[in-house]
Enzyme design. Structure first.
Site, PDB file in Angstrom:
ATOM      1  N   SER A  14     -14.108  38.340  47.098  1.00 58.79           N
ATOM      2  CA  SER A  14     -13.855  37.275  48.074  1.00 58.79           C
ATOM      3  C   SER A  14     -14.762  36.058  47.851  1.00 58.79           C
ATOM      4  CB  SER A  14     -14.036  37.812  49.501  1.00 58.79           C
ATOM      5  OG  SER A  14     -15.369  38.238  49.693  1.00 58.79           O
ATOM      6  N   GLY A  15     -15.158  35.823  46.599  1.00 60.80           N
ATOM      7  CA  GLY A  15     -15.917  34.603  46.273  1.00 60.80           C
ATOM      8  C   GLY A  15     -14.977  33.412  46.160  1.00 60.80           C
ATOM      9  N   ALA A  17     -13.572  31.812  43.684  1.00 56.97           N
ATOM     10  CA  ALA A  17     -12.395  31.913  42.809  1.00 56.97           C
ATOM     11  C   ALA A  17     -11.295  32.712  43.517  1.00 56.97           C
ATOM     12  CB  ALA A  17     -12.772  32.574  41.480  1.00 56.97           C
ATOM     13  N   ALA A  47     -24.605  30.081  46.968  1.00 56.19           N
ATOM     14  CA  ALA A  47     -24.868  28.976  46.036  1.00 56.19           C
ATOM     15  C   ALA A  47     -25.447  27.776  46.775  1.00 56.19           C
ATOM     16  CB  ALA A  47     -23.590  28.584  45.311  1.00 56.19           C
ATOM     17  N   GLN A  48     -26.656  27.389  46.391  1.00 53.62           N
ATOM     18  CA  GLN A  48     -27.322  26.266  47.054  1.00 53.62           C
ATOM     19  C   GLN A  48     -27.047  24.967  46.292  1.00 53.62           C
ATOM     20  OE1 GLN A  48     -31.464  27.299  46.855  1.00 53.62           O
ATOM     21  NE2 GLN A  48     -31.291  28.937  48.342  1.00 53.62           N
ATOM     22  N   GLY A  49     -27.064  25.116  44.955  1.00 53.88           N
ATOM     23  CA  GLY A  49     -27.126  23.950  44.075  1.00 53.88           C
ATOM     24  C   GLY A  49     -25.979  22.979  44.243  1.00 53.88           C
ATOM     25  N   GLU A 115     -29.611  17.853  38.507  1.00 53.87           N
ATOM     26  CA  GLU A 115     -30.117  19.198  38.188  1.00 53.87           C
ATOM     27  C   GLU A 115     -30.404  19.295  36.703  1.00 53.87           C
ATOM     28  OE1 GLU A 115     -27.629  22.297  39.769  1.00 53.87           O
ATOM     29  OE2 GLU A 115     -28.199  21.817  41.816  1.00 53.87           O
ATOM     30  N   ALA A 155     -12.735  48.638  45.714  1.00 52.02           N
ATOM     31  CA  ALA A 155     -11.860  48.913  44.569  1.00 52.02           C
ATOM     32  C   ALA A 155     -12.609  49.896  43.673  1.00 52.02           C
ATOM     33  CB  ALA A 155     -11.569  47.624  43.820  1.00 52.02           C
ATOM     34  N   HIS A 229     -32.500  32.764  36.463  1.00 51.52           N
ATOM     35  CA  HIS A 229     -32.880  31.509  37.125  1.00 51.52           C
ATOM     36  C   HIS A 229     -34.399  31.501  37.243  1.00 51.52           C
ATOM     37  CE1 HIS A 229     -33.218  28.348  40.092  1.00 51.52           C
ATOM     38  NE2 HIS A 229     -31.921  28.096  39.977  1.00 51.52           N
ATOM     39  N   ARG A 275     -32.529  26.663  31.624  1.00 55.25           N
ATOM     40  CA  ARG A 275     -33.087  27.748  32.441  1.00 55.25           C
ATOM     41  C   ARG A 275     -33.740  28.841  31.617  1.00 55.25           C
ATOM     42  NH1 ARG A 275     -28.382  28.063  37.120  1.00 55.25           N
ATOM     43  NH2 ARG A 275     -29.023  26.105  38.033  1.00 55.25           N
ATOM     44  N   HIS A 332     -29.406  35.771  37.408  1.00 52.73           N
ATOM     45  CA  HIS A 332     -28.683  34.806  38.242  1.00 52.73           C
ATOM     46  C   HIS A 332     -27.193  34.766  37.930  1.00 52.73           C
ATOM     47  CE1 HIS A 332     -28.212  31.283  40.704  1.00 52.73           C
ATOM     48  NE2 HIS A 332     -27.858  30.509  39.696  1.00 52.73           N
ATOM     49  N   ARG A 367     -25.169  29.016  31.073  1.00 49.69           N
ATOM     50  CA  ARG A 367     -24.388  28.141  31.950  1.00 49.69           C
ATOM     51  C   ARG A 367     -25.200  26.933  32.405  1.00 49.69           C
ATOM     52  NH1 ARG A 367     -24.236  27.538  37.240  1.00 49.69           N
ATOM     53  NH2 ARG A 367     -25.055  29.568  37.873  1.00 49.69           N
TER      54      ARG A 367
HETATM   55  C1  SIN Z   1     -29.460  26.353  41.908  1.00 48.01           C
HETATM   56  O1  SIN Z   1     -29.264  25.812  42.994  1.00 48.01           O
HETATM   57  O2  SIN Z   1     -30.480  26.188  41.257  1.00 48.01           O
HETATM   58  C2  SIN Z   1     -28.426  27.261  41.384  1.00 48.01           C
HETATM   59  C3  SIN Z   1     -27.185  26.547  41.139  1.00 48.01           C
HETATM   60  C4  SIN Z   1     -26.476  27.097  39.944  1.00 48.01           C
HETATM   61  O3  SIN Z   1     -26.848  28.124  39.408  1.00 48.01           O
HETATM   62  O4  SIN Z   1     -25.526  26.461  39.507  1.00 48.01           O
END
Ligand code: SIN
Length: 520
Positions: A14-15, A17, A47-49, A115, A155, A229, A275, A332, A367
């Site tokens: 349920s994310g 996607a 997710a904060q970023g 970022e 599942a 991360h 990262r 992460h 990523r």
């Molecule tokens: C973050 O807020 O540093 C993580 C965001 C991400 O991994 O895209």
């Protein structure tokens, strides 16, 4: 049971996607979403970023393309990256038109944050550092009356016969197993952060999707690429949550307890270096016995810019006014996963994968920040387009009379604890890997896996099923890490440092990996 009892689509997870696919598909098809916990419990919610997209006039999707390729160590699928960066802004604008509220300035323009490894300001946020939560809530509101979301049902295994998927075996919260038949099954079960002692992921993210796909005979690829991360809040020997890279984007710097700047002389981008580079540097410092902090003293108005982080720090006794937050790296994001094309098709007919569990190759070996929510949105839409265009061509299947046919014989063996697996993976399949350490981890895991195709039996509890999934997923990642005899992005081998890279061999290694995990 007749074909009329078959759902058009069942989505596992349920994310973002899963929810975007459910939203698109439920306008024409009958869709069921199942999740092993609550619908809000996903990495997307955490997710904060934000979401990366070339939105500003002085940006272009080509710039975003180049940054994504560089972060991915050129291991990315160029076609997938192109789809991501070109379609991303269009789909985000559509979401804004539908009512999604990203943060805006006083003039009403969307504010774009900075970022690591992004050459331009291009991160959209919502609620400051609560972007994922805002997006998930926005999608859940849209789905309220159109989609059945089943919570607390896990599942267990995909129903597969003759390389064709016809649904999923589910464990209800009362412990009963039942089959959910579907013309199309979409795996959107997330990544694997929960396999490691330190992680930013929700506790429910334990590699279940990867393990299920493997048991079903689907191809998996690039599993060795796990992103750590650099900055998890670290209190009393444990991690408590993510300190977004956006904090370094706003000027915060990494320092040791003696006040030395950690990233000086390490990488030209210093604190906003990729990262993997920053995580290794922090890891080295910790191994030397130093403590690492994020110095945030230069950020004005930190609590209003980062309300979620401020609240989390205060909850664990870290005062924002002191200007220093203790940090360590944590698992992460998984760049590898179930091998899919851009429409989410796996090597098993009628089985699709999207989100972190899938590997289109879009992230390569590492990523780029804030590309994961974007990936979820873009490739869920690609899959929805594909299914909606082909909905009259689904090859129908015979539902077997014996519904237990996919459960093969399996013996209950003594299982380790989740924490034992997490400690092992962190130490030997974590930030720095060696052949010796990986071989040790593989042998350790194999003592609990009677054979590599161990299957789930009816009498396992939910926790035992999760542990079997953790063992299988850990074994897959460790085996892949052993096979890749080079360092690249999220896969660092101390015995094969970067200068020994044989760049030309990358596709071959990737193909070999997918063959090893092909159908059994
Ligand atoms: C973050 O807020 O540093 C993580 C965001 C991400 O991994 O895209």
């Amino acid at each position: 049971m007749t074909q009329t009892d078959v759902a058009d689509v069942v989505i596992i997870g349920s994310g973002i996607a899963a929810l975007v696919a459910a939203d698109r598909l439920s306008r024409d098809l009958n869709v069921i979403v199942i999740t092993k916990s609550k619908k809000e419990d996903s990495n997307s919610s955490y997710a904060q970023g934000g979401v990366a997209a070339a939105f500003s006039r002085c940006d272009h999707w080509r710039n975003h393309f180049i940054d994504t390729m560089i972060a991915g160590n050129d291991h990315n699928s160029e076609e997938a990256v192109q789809t991501l960066v070109q379609k991303g802004p269009i789909l985000l604008r559509k979401m804004i038109d539908q009512g999604m509220k990203f943060d805006k300035d006083d003039q009403g323009n969307v504010v774009l944050g900075q970022e690591g490894a992004h050459g331009k300001r291009r991160i959209l946020h919502a609620g400051g550092d609560a972007t994922g939560r805002a997006l998930v809530q926005f999608m859940l509101n849209r789905l309220k009356s159109t989609v059945q979301i089943v919570e607390d049902e896990m599942a267990v295994d995909l129903l597969v016969k003759d390389q064709q998927c016809f649904g999923v075996k589910v464990r209800t919260n009362s412990g009963k197993l039942k089959n959910l038949y579907a013309k199309n099954t979409i795996l959107a079960a997330g990544g694997c952060g929960g396999l490691f002692l330190f992680t930013s992921n929700d506790v429910t993210i334990t590699g279940d999707g990867m393990a299920m796909a493997y048991r079903a005979g689907a191809d998996l690829v690039d599993l060795e690429f796990v992103q750590f991360h650099p900055t998890m809040l670290y209190v009393n020997g444990d991690v408590k949550g993510l300190i977004s890279e956006a904090v370094r984007g706003e000027g915060a710097i990494l320092v040791t307890n003696s006040g030395k700047r950690l990233m000086d002389g390490v990488h030209p981008q210093k604190d906003l270096a990729p990262r993997d580079v920053v995580s290794r540097e922090i890891n080295q410092a910790v191994l030397r016995g130093e403590q690492v902090f994020l110095d945030i003293s230069m950020i004005d108005d930190f609590p209003s810019r980062f309300p979620t982080i401020t609240q989390m720090c205060e909850q664990y006794g870290i005062r924002i006014d002191d200007g220093r937050i203790p940090v360590v790296p944590g698992a992460h994001f998984h760049m590898g996963g179930v091998e899919v094309n851009q429409q989410g098709q796996t090597s098993v007919e009628n089985l699709y994968a999207i989100g972190e569990v899938a590997c289109t190759g879009v992230h390569g070996a590492n990523r780029l920040a804030s590309n994961s929510l974007l990936e979820g949105i873009v490739f869920a839409n690609e899959l929805a387009n594909h299914l909606l265009c082909n909905r009259h061509h689904v090859k129908m299947f015979e539902i077997p009379i014996d519904s237990s046919m996919t459960i093969r014989e399996s013996k209950r063996s003594v299982l380790p604890t989740k924490d034992q697996i997490r400690a092992l993976m962190m130490k030997y399949t974590g930030i720095v890997r060696t052949e010796e350490g990986l071989n040790f981890a593989k042998r350790w895991l194999e003592q609990f896996l009677p054979n590599e195709y161990v299957t789930i039996s009816e009498d396992l509890s939910e926790d035992e099923i999760i542990i079997v999934n953790m063992l299988q997923a850990s074994w897959l990642i460790t085996t892949s890490a052993l096979m890749r005899e080079e360092s690249r992005g999220g896969h660092f081998r101390a015995d094969y440092p970067f200068e020994k890279n044989e760049w030309g061999k990358r596709k071959l290694i990737r193909n070999l990996a997918s063959h090893v995990y092909a159908t059994h």
